[in-house]
Design an enzyme around this catalytic site. Structure first.
Site, PDB file in Angstrom:
ATOM      1  CD  GLU A 137      -2.954   0.838   2.408  1.00  0.00           C
ATOM      2  OE1 GLU A 137      -3.512   1.842   2.861  1.00  0.00           O
ATOM      3  OE2 GLU A 137      -3.142  -0.312   2.862  1.00  0.00           O
ATOM      4  CG  ASP A 139      -2.311   4.575   2.147  1.00  0.00           C
ATOM      5  OD1 ASP A 139      -3.480   4.347   1.866  1.00  0.00           O
ATOM      6  OD2 ASP A 139      -1.518   3.714   2.582  1.00  0.00           O
ATOM      7  CD  GLU A 141      -4.774   6.764   5.393  1.00  0.00           C
ATOM      8  OE1 GLU A 141      -5.524   5.781   5.314  1.00  0.00           O
ATOM      9  OE2 GLU A 141      -4.048   6.981   6.385  1.00  0.00           O
ATOM     10  CG  ASN A 156      -0.213   5.679   5.665  1.00  0.00           C
ATOM     11  OD1 ASN A 156       0.279   6.296   6.595  1.00  0.00           O
ATOM     12  ND2 ASN A 156      -1.512   5.659   5.416  1.00  0.00           N
ATOM     13  N   GLY A 166       4.481   0.156  10.303  1.00  0.00           N
ATOM     14  CA  GLY A 166       4.018   1.214   9.414  1.00  0.00           C
ATOM     15  C   GLY A 166       5.028   2.336   9.257  1.00  0.00           C
ATOM     16  NE  ARG A 167       9.901   1.091   5.893  1.00  0.00           N
ATOM     17  CZ  ARG A 167      10.051  -0.140   6.407  1.00  0.00           C
ATOM     18  NH1 ARG A 167       8.980  -0.835   6.748  1.00  0.00           N
ATOM     19  NH2 ARG A 167      11.259  -0.645   6.571  1.00  0.00           N
ATOM     20  CD  GLU A 168       2.209   4.475  10.100  1.00  0.00           C
ATOM     21  OE1 GLU A 168       3.229   4.635  10.811  1.00  0.00           O
ATOM     22  OE2 GLU A 168       1.515   3.445  10.143  1.00  0.00           O
ATOM     23  CD1 TRP A 232      -8.938   5.654  12.040  1.00  0.00           C
ATOM     24  CD2 TRP A 232      -7.078   6.846  11.732  1.00  0.00           C
ATOM     25  NE1 TRP A 232      -8.735   5.760  10.682  1.00  0.00           N
ATOM     26  CE2 TRP A 232      -7.592   6.470  10.458  1.00  0.00           C
ATOM     27  CE3 TRP A 232      -5.911   7.588  11.794  1.00  0.00           C
ATOM     28  CZ2 TRP A 232      -6.987   6.855   9.265  1.00  0.00           C
ATOM     29  CZ3 TRP A 232      -5.294   7.964  10.600  1.00  0.00           C
ATOM     30  CH2 TRP A 232      -5.827   7.595   9.355  1.00  0.00           C
ATOM     31  N   GLY A 236      -6.580  11.318  17.345  1.00  0.00           N
ATOM     32  CA  GLY A 236      -6.668   9.970  17.876  1.00  0.00           C
ATOM     33  C   GLY A 236      -8.079   9.496  18.135  1.00  0.00           C
TER      34      GLY A 236
END
Length: 372
Positions: A137, A139, A141, A156, A166-168, A232, A236
């Site tokens: 994926e 992204d 967002e 992402n 996750g590499r956000e 989220w 959060g």
């Protein structure tokens, strides 16, 4: 004779003072000219990075199909744009008609206005429908807020189902994305990934041997969705979607699909893309990171990036990912949980909100469809 020499010295000193007086404005003018030239050089650098890429666009019917939302997906009369709506009944989305193994994918997007807490608009690549447990994926967002126009952007990178790693990254935007459309693009090559905002690169992920299967390497489709991310998306999950402001509308136009089509997305062979011009992709201007573009990227990240996984020692105590290009100087501007000390949304409270991992694309699509 002495009197004559004294007069001569007085005349020299007077002439010297006049000459200095004449030179002083010249020096000021030269300093001003230097500042203007420096500013012009900066503008040239940013303009070089922001110049529009020459990529053809496609009509909706040529490249896409409805994904979910029924009447909440509204296509333009000329079929060159689409509007995605979110209301109490459902979100909406569309998907590319083909899967691609690498390419350049782009859309101009105008985001919803006013109160948008909990709303998520996404433009992304995924193969979650084919590889449910090992999906890839990439992204964009867009995360809504309580204050109109103050959207945050999250990028992402997931490979082989690596959502637990996750590499956000998250950023503020230097403009109001609700007033007019801006272009967002993803370059996915075998060796690197670049995310663009208005043709200025904001993130580059260079493939590192240590990434292993975490680098996306399987055919993916292109998605565009709007959905309820109340759990989220905004601080959060503290602030939910308020349907009093519905419908929330996001416009997609200038749709571009410059990728290597594959007939079978489940095929893992490098030959799956058939006669794709991979060399043409790798040498296109949007695939080459020039010094000017890299400078523009660093400037954007210094001013706009609010979170990066590369400095999140709380989440990844073992150290940063191998592809992270960290520096001790830059590390000092981030908290231990990866949030910037200097780039913050002024109206946002402090804390470690929004650091949790997400589910994959398949679950996200179902959540968007079930948001009613």
């Amino acid at each position: 004779v002495r009197f004559w020499f004294l007069n001569l010295e007085r005349r020299k000193r007077k002439k010297g003072r006049e000459s200095d007086a004449l030179r002083a404005p010249d020096c000021a003018a030269m300093a001003m000219k230097a500042r203007l030239l420096a500013a012009a050089a900066t503008c040239v650098c940013l303009a070089a990075a922001a110049s529009a890429f020459d990529v053809p666009t496609v009509a909706f019917e040529e490249g896409f199909s409805p994904l979910f939302g029924d009447g909440n997906l509204v296509r333009a009369r000329d079929d060159r744009a689409a509007r995605l709506l979110l209301d109490r009944r459902s979100g909406s989305g569309f998907i590319s008609s083909d899967y691609y193994l690498h390419g350049f994918f782009s859309a101009s997007i105008k985001l919803p206005r006013d109160y948008t807490a909990g709303v998520v608009v996404a433009f992304y690549l995924s193969n979650g429908d084919v590889y449910e447990k090992t999906h890839d994926e990439l992204d964009f967002e867009f995360l809504g807020s309580r204050w109109g126009g103050q959207w945050r952007v999250q990028t992402n990178v997931y490979g082989n189902g690596s959502t637990s790693r996750g590499r956000e990254e998250r950023y503020l935007l230097p403009f109001d994305p609700t007033l007019e459309a801006h272009r967002y693009s993803i370059l996915w090559a075998p060796t690197h990934i670049i995310f663009y905002v208005d043709d200025t690169p904001i993130r580059e992920v260079v493939r590192h041997p240590g990434m292993g299967g975490d680098f996306p390497a399987k055919p993916m489709a292109v998605y565009a969705t709007i959905w309820d991310g109340s759990a989220w998306a905004t601080e959060g999950g503290k602030y939910k979607v308020n349907y009093k402001y519905a419908p929330f509308a996001s416009d997609f136009s200038d749709l571009s699909l410059r990728g290597c089509r594959v007939a079978d997305p489940a095929a893992l062979s490098s030959d799956a893309a058939g006669g794709c011009d991979l060399l043409g992709l790798m040498t296109a201007d949007y695939a080459v990171m020039t010094p000017q573009k890299r400078a523009a990227m660093r400037a954007f990240r210094a001013r706009q990036m609010t979170y990066t996984v590369c400095y999140d020692a709380a989440r990844y105590a073992a150290g940063p990912f191998p592809e992270c290009d960290n520096s001790d100087e830059e590390r000092g501007t981030f908290w231990a949980w990866g949030e910037s000390k200097t780039v913050v949304m002024k109206t946002r409270g402090r804390g470690r909100r929004g650091r949790g991992s997400r589910t994959g694309a398949g679950a996200r699509g179902r959540a968007g469809a079930a948001s009613s």
